[in-house]
Design a protein around this motif. Sequence first.
Motif, short mmCIF file in Angstrom:
data_model
loop_
_atom_site.label_atom_id
_atom_site.label_comp_id
_atom_site.label_asym_id
_atom_site.label_seq_id
_atom_site.Cartn_x
_atom_site.Cartn_y
_atom_site.Cartn_z
N ALA A 157 -32.96 41.17 -28.67
CA ALA A 157 -31.90 41.79 -27.87
C ALA A 157 -32.07 41.45 -26.39
N GLU A 158 -33.30 41.46 -25.91
CA GLU A 158 -33.53 41.11 -24.51
C GLU A 158 -33.11 39.67 -24.22
N VAL A 159 -33.46 38.78 -25.12
CA VAL A 159 -33.12 37.37 -24.93
C VAL A 159 -31.61 37.16 -24.98
N LEU A 160 -30.95 37.88 -25.88
CA LEU A 160 -29.49 37.77 -26.02
C LEU A 160 -28.74 38.48 -24.91
N GLY A 161 -29.42 39.36 -24.20
CA GLY A 161 -28.71 40.20 -23.24
C GLY A 161 -27.93 41.29 -23.93
N ALA A 162 -28.43 41.73 -25.07
CA ALA A 162 -27.75 42.78 -25.85
C ALA A 162 -28.32 44.15 -25.50
N ASN A 163 -27.45 45.12 -25.41
CA ASN A 163 -27.87 46.48 -25.08
C ASN A 163 -27.92 47.40 -26.30
N ASP A 164 -27.62 46.86 -27.49
CA ASP A 164 -27.48 47.70 -28.67
C ASP A 164 -28.22 47.10 -29.86
N ILE A 165 -28.91 47.98 -30.60
CA ILE A 165 -29.58 47.61 -31.84
C ILE A 165 -29.14 48.59 -32.91
N PHE A 166 -28.82 48.07 -34.09
CA PHE A 166 -28.40 48.90 -35.22
C PHE A 166 -29.44 48.82 -36.33
N ILE A 167 -29.75 49.97 -36.93
CA ILE A 167 -30.66 50.02 -38.06
C ILE A 167 -30.09 51.00 -39.10
N GLY A 168 -30.19 50.64 -40.38
CA GLY A 168 -29.53 51.43 -41.42
C GLY A 168 -30.40 52.49 -42.06
N VAL A 169 -31.25 53.16 -41.28
CA VAL A 169 -32.09 54.22 -41.86
C VAL A 169 -31.24 55.45 -42.18
N ASN A 170 -31.73 56.22 -43.13
CA ASN A 170 -30.99 57.39 -43.61
C ASN A 170 -31.97 58.54 -43.89
N ALA A 171 -31.65 59.71 -43.42
CA ALA A 171 -32.54 60.87 -43.56
C ALA A 171 -32.07 61.86 -44.61
N VAL A 172 -31.05 61.50 -45.40
CA VAL A 172 -30.53 62.42 -46.42
C VAL A 172 -30.96 61.93 -47.80
N ASP A 173 -30.33 60.86 -48.27
CA ASP A 173 -30.70 60.28 -49.57
C ASP A 173 -31.69 59.14 -49.34
N TYR A 174 -32.93 59.49 -49.10
CA TYR A 174 -33.95 58.47 -48.84
C TYR A 174 -35.24 58.90 -49.52
N SER A 175 -36.28 58.07 -49.41
CA SER A 175 -37.49 58.29 -50.18
C SER A 175 -38.59 59.04 -49.43
N GLY A 176 -38.29 59.63 -48.31
CA GLY A 176 -39.29 60.38 -47.58
C GLY A 176 -40.09 59.57 -46.59
N TYR A 177 -39.59 58.39 -46.20
CA TYR A 177 -40.33 57.56 -45.26
C TYR A 177 -40.31 58.16 -43.84
N PRO A 178 -41.45 58.24 -43.17
CA PRO A 178 -41.48 58.86 -41.84
C PRO A 178 -40.70 58.09 -40.79
N ASP A 179 -40.52 56.77 -40.98
CA ASP A 179 -39.79 55.98 -39.98
C ASP A 179 -38.30 55.87 -40.29
N CYS A 180 -37.79 56.85 -41.04
CA CYS A 180 -36.35 56.96 -41.29
C CYS A 180 -35.79 58.27 -40.75
N ARG A 181 -36.58 58.99 -39.97
CA ARG A 181 -36.17 60.30 -39.46
C ARG A 181 -35.51 60.20 -38.09
N PRO A 182 -34.61 61.14 -37.77
CA PRO A 182 -33.99 61.14 -36.44
C PRO A 182 -35.01 61.17 -35.31
N GLU A 183 -36.10 61.93 -35.49
CA GLU A 183 -37.12 62.02 -34.44
C GLU A 183 -37.71 60.65 -34.12
N TYR A 184 -37.88 59.85 -35.16
CA TYR A 184 -38.43 58.51 -34.97
C TYR A 184 -37.44 57.64 -34.19
N ILE A 185 -36.18 57.68 -34.57
CA ILE A 185 -35.16 56.88 -33.89
C ILE A 185 -35.09 57.24 -32.41
N HIS A 186 -35.09 58.52 -32.11
CA HIS A 186 -35.02 58.96 -30.72
C HIS A 186 -36.25 58.50 -29.94
#
Length: 230
Positions: free
Chosen positions: A116-145
């Motif tokens: 993103a830095e090289v592209l000059g992009a200000n946005d990154i998208f990731i498809g994590v989900n905290a509802v129907d997911y397997s309990g992964y700690p790096d899929c939680r809103p706290e992690y994203i924030h």
Amino acid sequence: MGLATDGHNRRAVVLLSGGLDSATTLAMAGAEHFDCYALSFDYGQRHGPELKAAGHVADHCNAREHRVITMDLRQFGGSALTDDALAVPAHGGDGIPITYVPARNTIFLSYALGWAEVLGANDIFIGVNAVDYSGYPDCRPEYIHAYETLANLATKRAVEGETLRLHAPLIDLSKADIIRRGVALGVDYALTVSCYQADAEGRACGNCDSCHFRVEGFRSAGIPDPTRYQ
């Protein structure tokens, strides 16, 4: 998808595994008129056919570019997805399942942040989900924030005043809602591979946690499941 005409930066790096969630995320970013740069990883995962699916999805969703980063997380193992000595369970069970790959999203997002830095992009998208997911700690809103905070502390662009935004548009959606959203955006889910142990032709096992969530999602959405099973 094209660059916006309002003078704002509309480039985005989108993490793309080739599965259902990441395909929907790419379509959603495109629908918001971002110029999408898709990023996938060949990290030694058991479910290699998803990478081929990622290429098809990137083409289908008109990504501006699609890159595949090669790394070997099998050197560490610790997950049924990167260690052949560990079996993929039929269902995740209690606690964080053995299909959790240590620090995976942190590693992936670090690559996305660099591109993103090289592209000059200000946005990154990731498809994590905290509802129907397997309990992964790096899929939680706290992690994203927390990661977004890190990104804005650790990059030259942010220090110079360009705020980076980390988008997780699926974070509070059910699998059925994700599927409905994707269908409305024209996602062809027959192109995607979600199974943790798909065969060489991309056919799903129908037994793993990922298959379970996918099957139930299509059933709940009332939409025919286009998945090919072994």
